[in-house]
Design a protein around this motif. Structure first.
Motif, PDB file in Angstrom:
ATOM      1  N   PRO A   1      99.240  -3.669   9.104  1.00 42.10           N
ATOM      2  CA  PRO A   1      97.811  -3.357   8.960  1.00 42.10           C
ATOM      3  C   PRO A   1      96.936  -4.219   9.866  1.00 42.10           C
ATOM      4  O   PRO A   1      97.314  -5.337  10.225  1.00 42.10           O
ATOM      5  CB  PRO A   1      97.512  -3.705   7.491  1.00 42.10           C
ATOM      6  N   ASP A   2      95.780  -3.660  10.222  1.00 44.56           N
ATOM      7  CA  ASP A   2      94.681  -4.487  10.751  1.00 44.56           C
ATOM      8  C   ASP A   2      93.786  -4.744   9.544  1.00 44.56           C
ATOM      9  O   ASP A   2      93.242  -3.795   8.966  1.00 44.56           O
ATOM     10  CB  ASP A   2      93.848  -3.696  11.776  1.00 44.56           C
ATOM     11  N   PHE A   3      93.621  -5.987   9.151  1.00 44.60           N
ATOM     12  CA  PHE A   3      92.737  -6.250   8.009  1.00 44.60           C
ATOM     13  C   PHE A   3      91.285  -5.925   8.398  1.00 44.60           C
ATOM     14  O   PHE A   3      90.911  -6.071   9.577  1.00 44.60           O
ATOM     15  CB  PHE A   3      92.864  -7.704   7.549  1.00 44.60           C
ATOM     16  N   PRO A   4      90.472  -5.461   7.422  1.00 51.16           N
ATOM     17  CA  PRO A   4      89.098  -5.050   7.753  1.00 51.16           C
ATOM     18  C   PRO A   4      88.345  -6.117   8.554  1.00 51.16           C
ATOM     19  O   PRO A   4      88.325  -7.295   8.173  1.00 51.16           O
ATOM     20  CB  PRO A   4      88.460  -4.843   6.371  1.00 51.16           C
ATOM     21  N   GLY A   5      87.778  -5.673   9.676  1.00 49.44           N
ATOM     22  CA  GLY A   5      87.068  -6.608  10.554  1.00 49.44           C
ATOM     23  C   GLY A   5      87.893  -6.953  11.781  1.00 49.44           C
ATOM     24  O   GLY A   5      87.394  -7.576  12.717  1.00 49.44           O
ATOM     25  N   SER A   6      89.179  -6.545  11.784  1.00 53.49           N
ATOM     26  CA  SER A   6      90.002  -6.813  12.970  1.00 53.49           C
ATOM     27  C   SER A   6      90.598  -5.500  13.462  1.00 53.49           C
ATOM     28  O   SER A   6      90.701  -4.528  12.688  1.00 53.49           O
ATOM     29  CB  SER A   6      91.120  -7.799  12.641  1.00 53.49           C
TER      30      SER A   6
ATOM     31  N   PRO B   1      98.727   5.769  11.654  1.00 53.84           N
ATOM     32  CA  PRO B   1      97.994   6.170  10.444  1.00 53.84           C
ATOM     33  C   PRO B   1      96.757   5.335  10.168  1.00 53.84           C
ATOM     34  O   PRO B   1      96.694   4.156  10.538  1.00 53.84           O
ATOM     35  CB  PRO B   1      99.019   5.948   9.315  1.00 53.84           C
ATOM     36  N   GLU B   2      95.781   5.961   9.531  1.00 54.91           N
ATOM     37  CA  GLU B   2      94.671   5.212   8.945  1.00 54.91           C
ATOM     38  C   GLU B   2      94.346   5.870   7.619  1.00 54.91           C
ATOM     39  O   GLU B   2      94.502   7.078   7.457  1.00 54.91           O
ATOM     40  CB  GLU B   2      93.459   5.163   9.887  1.00 54.91           C
ATOM     41  N   ILE B   3      93.954   5.060   6.645  1.00 54.24           N
ATOM     42  CA  ILE B   3      93.621   5.607   5.338  1.00 54.24           C
ATOM     43  C   ILE B   3      92.287   5.057   4.890  1.00 54.24           C
ATOM     44  O   ILE B   3      91.827   4.018   5.383  1.00 54.24           O
ATOM     45  CB  ILE B   3      94.701   5.298   4.258  1.00 54.24           C
ATOM     46  N   SER B   4      91.700   5.773   3.938  1.00 50.57           N
ATOM     47  CA  SER B   4      90.461   5.304   3.347  1.00 50.57           C
ATOM     48  C   SER B   4      90.821   4.601   2.040  1.00 50.57           C
ATOM     49  O   SER B   4      91.572   5.144   1.234  1.00 50.57           O
ATOM     50  CB  SER B   4      89.581   6.527   3.093  1.00 50.57           C
ATOM     51  N   THR B   5      90.352   3.382   1.851  1.00 47.58           N
ATOM     52  CA  THR B   5      90.730   2.616   0.654  1.00 47.58           C
ATOM     53  C   THR B   5      89.477   2.141  -0.069  1.00 47.58           C
ATOM     54  O   THR B   5      88.364   2.307   0.442  1.00 47.58           O
ATOM     55  CB  THR B   5      91.558   1.367   1.052  1.00 47.58           C
ATOM     56  N   ILE B   6      89.681   1.510  -1.220  1.00 45.47           N
ATOM     57  CA  ILE B   6      88.517   0.969  -1.931  1.00 45.47           C
ATOM     58  C   ILE B   6      87.881  -0.179  -1.136  1.00 45.47           C
ATOM     59  O   ILE B   6      86.732  -0.522  -1.327  1.00 45.47           O
ATOM     60  CB  ILE B   6      88.870   0.460  -3.351  1.00 45.47           C
ATOM     61  N   VAL B   7      88.646  -0.764  -0.225  1.00 46.09           N
ATOM     62  CA  VAL B   7      88.142  -1.928   0.520  1.00 46.09           C
ATOM     63  C   VAL B   7      87.448  -1.510   1.823  1.00 46.09           C
ATOM     64  O   VAL B   7      86.432  -2.084   2.213  1.00 46.09           O
ATOM     65  CB  VAL B   7      89.304  -2.913   0.814  1.00 46.09           C
ATOM     66  N   SER B   8      88.004  -0.514   2.493  1.00 42.54           N
ATOM     67  CA  SER B   8      87.450  -0.084   3.779  1.00 42.54           C
ATOM     68  C   SER B   8      87.672   1.420   3.931  1.00 42.54           C
ATOM     69  O   SER B   8      88.759   1.917   3.631  1.00 42.54           O
ATOM     70  CB  SER B   8      88.159  -0.829   4.918  1.00 42.54           C
ATOM     71  N   SER B   9      86.644   2.112   4.409  1.00 42.84           N
ATOM     72  CA  SER B   9      86.809   3.560   4.563  1.00 42.84           C
ATOM     73  C   SER B   9      87.697   3.879   5.764  1.00 42.84           C
ATOM     74  O   SER B   9      88.138   5.004   5.929  1.00 42.84           O
ATOM     75  CB  SER B   9      85.451   4.252   4.687  1.00 42.84           C
ATOM     76  N   ARG B  10      87.930   2.891   6.629  1.00 37.45           N
ATOM     77  CA  ARG B  10      88.951   3.092   7.668  1.00 37.45           C
ATOM     78  C   ARG B  10      89.848   1.869   7.751  1.00 37.45           C
ATOM     79  O   ARG B  10      89.499   0.851   8.350  1.00 37.45           O
ATOM     80  CB  ARG B  10      88.335   3.375   9.035  1.00 37.45           C
ATOM     81  N   LEU B  11      90.993   1.990   7.078  1.00 39.79           N
ATOM     82  CA  LEU B  11      92.011   0.942   7.164  1.00 39.79           C
ATOM     83  C   LEU B  11      93.125   1.478   8.052  1.00 39.79           C
ATOM     84  O   LEU B  11      93.779   2.461   7.732  1.00 39.79           O
ATOM     85  CB  LEU B  11      92.561   0.603   5.771  1.00 39.79           C
ATOM     86  N   TYR B  12      93.301   0.825   9.185  1.00 38.81           N
ATOM     87  CA  TYR B  12      94.268   1.278  10.184  1.00 38.81           C
ATOM     88  C   TYR B  12      95.534   0.441  10.073  1.00 38.81           C
ATOM     89  O   TYR B  12      95.473  -0.750   9.811  1.00 38.81           O
ATOM     90  CB  TYR B  12      93.613   1.098  11.562  1.00 38.81           C
TER      91      TYR B  12
ATOM     92  N   ILE C   1      87.142  -9.558  17.715  1.00 35.74           N
ATOM     93  CA  ILE C   1      86.647  -9.609  16.322  1.00 35.74           C
ATOM     94  C   ILE C   1      85.189 -10.057  16.382  1.00 35.74           C
ATOM     95  O   ILE C   1      84.884 -11.091  16.984  1.00 35.74           O
ATOM     96  CB  ILE C   1      87.485 -10.611  15.488  1.00 35.74           C
ATOM     97  N   ASP C   2      84.296  -9.296  15.776  1.00 39.13           N
ATOM     98  CA  ASP C   2      82.874  -9.665  15.913  1.00 39.13           C
ATOM     99  C   ASP C   2      82.499 -10.804  14.951  1.00 39.13           C
ATOM    100  O   ASP C   2      83.328 -11.256  14.144  1.00 39.13           O
ATOM    101  CB  ASP C   2      81.961  -8.442  15.767  1.00 39.13           C
ATOM    102  N   ASP C   3      81.262 -11.273  15.055  1.00 35.61           N
ATOM    103  CA  ASP C   3      80.837 -12.442  14.275  1.00 35.61           C
ATOM    104  C   ASP C   3      81.044 -12.229  12.775  1.00 35.61           C
ATOM    105  O   ASP C   3      81.541 -13.109  12.068  1.00 35.61           O
ATOM    106  CB  ASP C   3      79.343 -12.740  14.514  1.00 35.61           C
ATOM    107  N   ASP C   4      80.637 -11.048  12.289  1.00 36.54           N
ATOM    108  CA  ASP C   4      80.780 -10.785  10.849  1.00 36.54           C
ATOM    109  C   ASP C   4      82.248 -10.820  10.418  1.00 36.54           C
ATOM    110  O   ASP C   4      82.580 -11.313   9.337  1.00 36.54           O
ATOM    111  CB  ASP C   4      80.179  -9.420  10.483  1.00 36.54           C
ATOM    112  N   GLY C   5      83.096 -10.288  11.282  1.00 35.07           N
ATOM    113  CA  GLY C   5      84.531 -10.290  10.977  1.00 35.07           C
ATOM    114  C   GLY C   5      85.071 -11.712  10.890  1.00 35.07           C
ATOM    115  O   GLY C   5      85.769 -12.077   9.939  1.00 35.07           O
ATOM    116  N   LEU C   6      84.724 -12.538  11.876  1.00 36.31           N
ATOM    117  CA  LEU C   6      85.213 -13.925  11.877  1.00 36.31           C
ATOM    118  C   LEU C   6      84.724 -14.667  10.636  1.00 36.31           C
ATOM    119  O   LEU C   6      85.496 -15.352   9.950  1.00 36.31           O
ATOM    120  CB  LEU C   6      84.727 -14.658  13.140  1.00 36.31           C
ATOM    121  N   VAL C   7      83.433 -14.501  10.340  1.00 40.64           N
ATOM    122  CA  VAL C   7      82.848 -15.220   9.187  1.00 40.64           C
ATOM    123  C   VAL C   7      83.496 -14.742   7.888  1.00 40.64           C
ATOM    124  O   VAL C   7      83.834 -15.539   7.005  1.00 40.64           O
ATOM    125  CB  VAL C   7      81.306 -15.033   9.161  1.00 40.64           C
ATOM    126  N   ASN C   8      83.722 -13.427   7.793  1.00 36.91           N
ATOM    127  CA  ASN C   8      84.350 -12.902   6.572  1.00 36.91           C
ATOM    128  C   ASN C   8      85.743 -13.498   6.370  1.00 36.91           C
ATOM    129  O   ASN C   8      86.105 -13.910   5.263  1.00 36.91           O
ATOM    130  CB  ASN C   8      84.434 -11.379   6.633  1.00 36.91           C
TER     131      ASN C   8
END
Ligand code: MLT
Length: 267
Positions: free
Chosen positions: A52-57, A2-13, A177-184
């Motif tokens: 869950p995969d948290f946004p950015g991962s 499953p993946e859902i769209s949330t207030i935090v991420s439009s694709r939360l897997y 995990i890309d640079d933005d993900g790691l920094v976040n």
């Protein structure tokens, strides 16, 4: 999956597997849901697992700065989407910080909280300074250096010398995990509040998993905290570093199983 769209991420897997009462398994840093792959078969015969995969991962998109409180909101949105009432939430390290934020924000949803190599304490000044240095390194383009130095240190010395392929696989996953993900994730960890007070008022059972060789969250600090709440389960794995899902998977699966069974019996 499953993946859902949330207030935090439009694709939360998230991964969903097994059957039985709900057990959320929240990954740490720098990881994603496959962190739990060594124990998910064992646990899924008794529980429905949500990972869950948290946004950015993993497969989830990072679209804006995501705080620890936002990560807790992701868990809540999955629970709501799945029409779950009370859930047991287990979090590894950073996942434990997110699990604590979930318990603080939505206590009525919690049947039990498991902190796997994690702590209620915030970063001290030294830790914050080191995180800022790491962010600088990543922003300068040295992500590979950062990841290949950080990940081996998550394991005990004995384990990493005996199992270089497992360490290499974790380095490879962290590199996804890309640079933005790691920094976040770094910023979210640096800014997280002290959640220790929650221990004094928690009405749900709390589990603590500590590794005697953990370089990230010292077992001594865990032992100082782990008797504050009313119902505590404490496991100490003497030879284990920060990664019991690889270093002591049989013990971890059993301890999570027993804790979760207790939580649902007493809820
Ligand atoms: C983790 O394993 O999630 C992180 O190392 C935790 C931390 O850096 O505080």
């Amino acid at each position: 999956m499953p993946e859902i769209s949330t207030i935090v991420s439009s694709r939360l897997y998230y991964r969903k597997m097994g059957s039985g009462p709900a057990l959320f398994l929240l990954h740490g840093f720098p990881e994603s849901s496959p962190l739990w792959r060594n124990i998910w078969d064992e646990l899924s015969s008794s529980f429905t697992l949500f990972l869950p995969d948290f946004p950015g991962s993993g497969e989830s998109i990072l679209e804006r700065e995501t705080t620890m409180s936002d990560m807790a909101a992701c868990v809540k949105e999955i629970a709501d989407h799945e029409k779950l009432d009370k859930v047991v939430v287990a979090g590894h390290s950073m996942g434990g910080y997110a699990a604590l934020a979930f318990a603080a924000q939505y206590p009525e949803k919690v049947a039990g909280l498991s902190l796997v190599h994690s702590t209620t304490l915030p970063d001290d000044d030294e830790r914050k300074k080191n995180r800022l240095k790491s962010i600088e390194l990543i922003r300068k383009g040295a992500r590979t250096t950062f990841v290949s130095q950080m990940v081996p240190n998550l394991f005990s010395e004995v384990f990493r010398n005996a199992h270089p392929a497992i360490v290499a696989e974790q380095i490879e996953q962290a590199m996804e995990i890309d640079d933005d993900g790691l920094v976040n994730f770094f910023k979210a960890m640096m800014d997280r509040p002290d959640q220790t007070k929650l221990l004094d008022t928690a009405v749900f059972p709390i589990q603590w998993i500590a590794g005697g060789q953990d370089n990230i969250i010292s077992y001594k600090k865990i032992l100082e905290l782990c008797h504050r709440s009313t119902t505590n389960f404490v496991s100490y794995y003497e030879d284990c570093g920060h990664m019991s899902m690889f270093e002591a998977p049989t013990a971890l699966a059993k301890d999570l199983h027993d804790f979760c069974t207790y939580c649902y019996k007493s809820a």
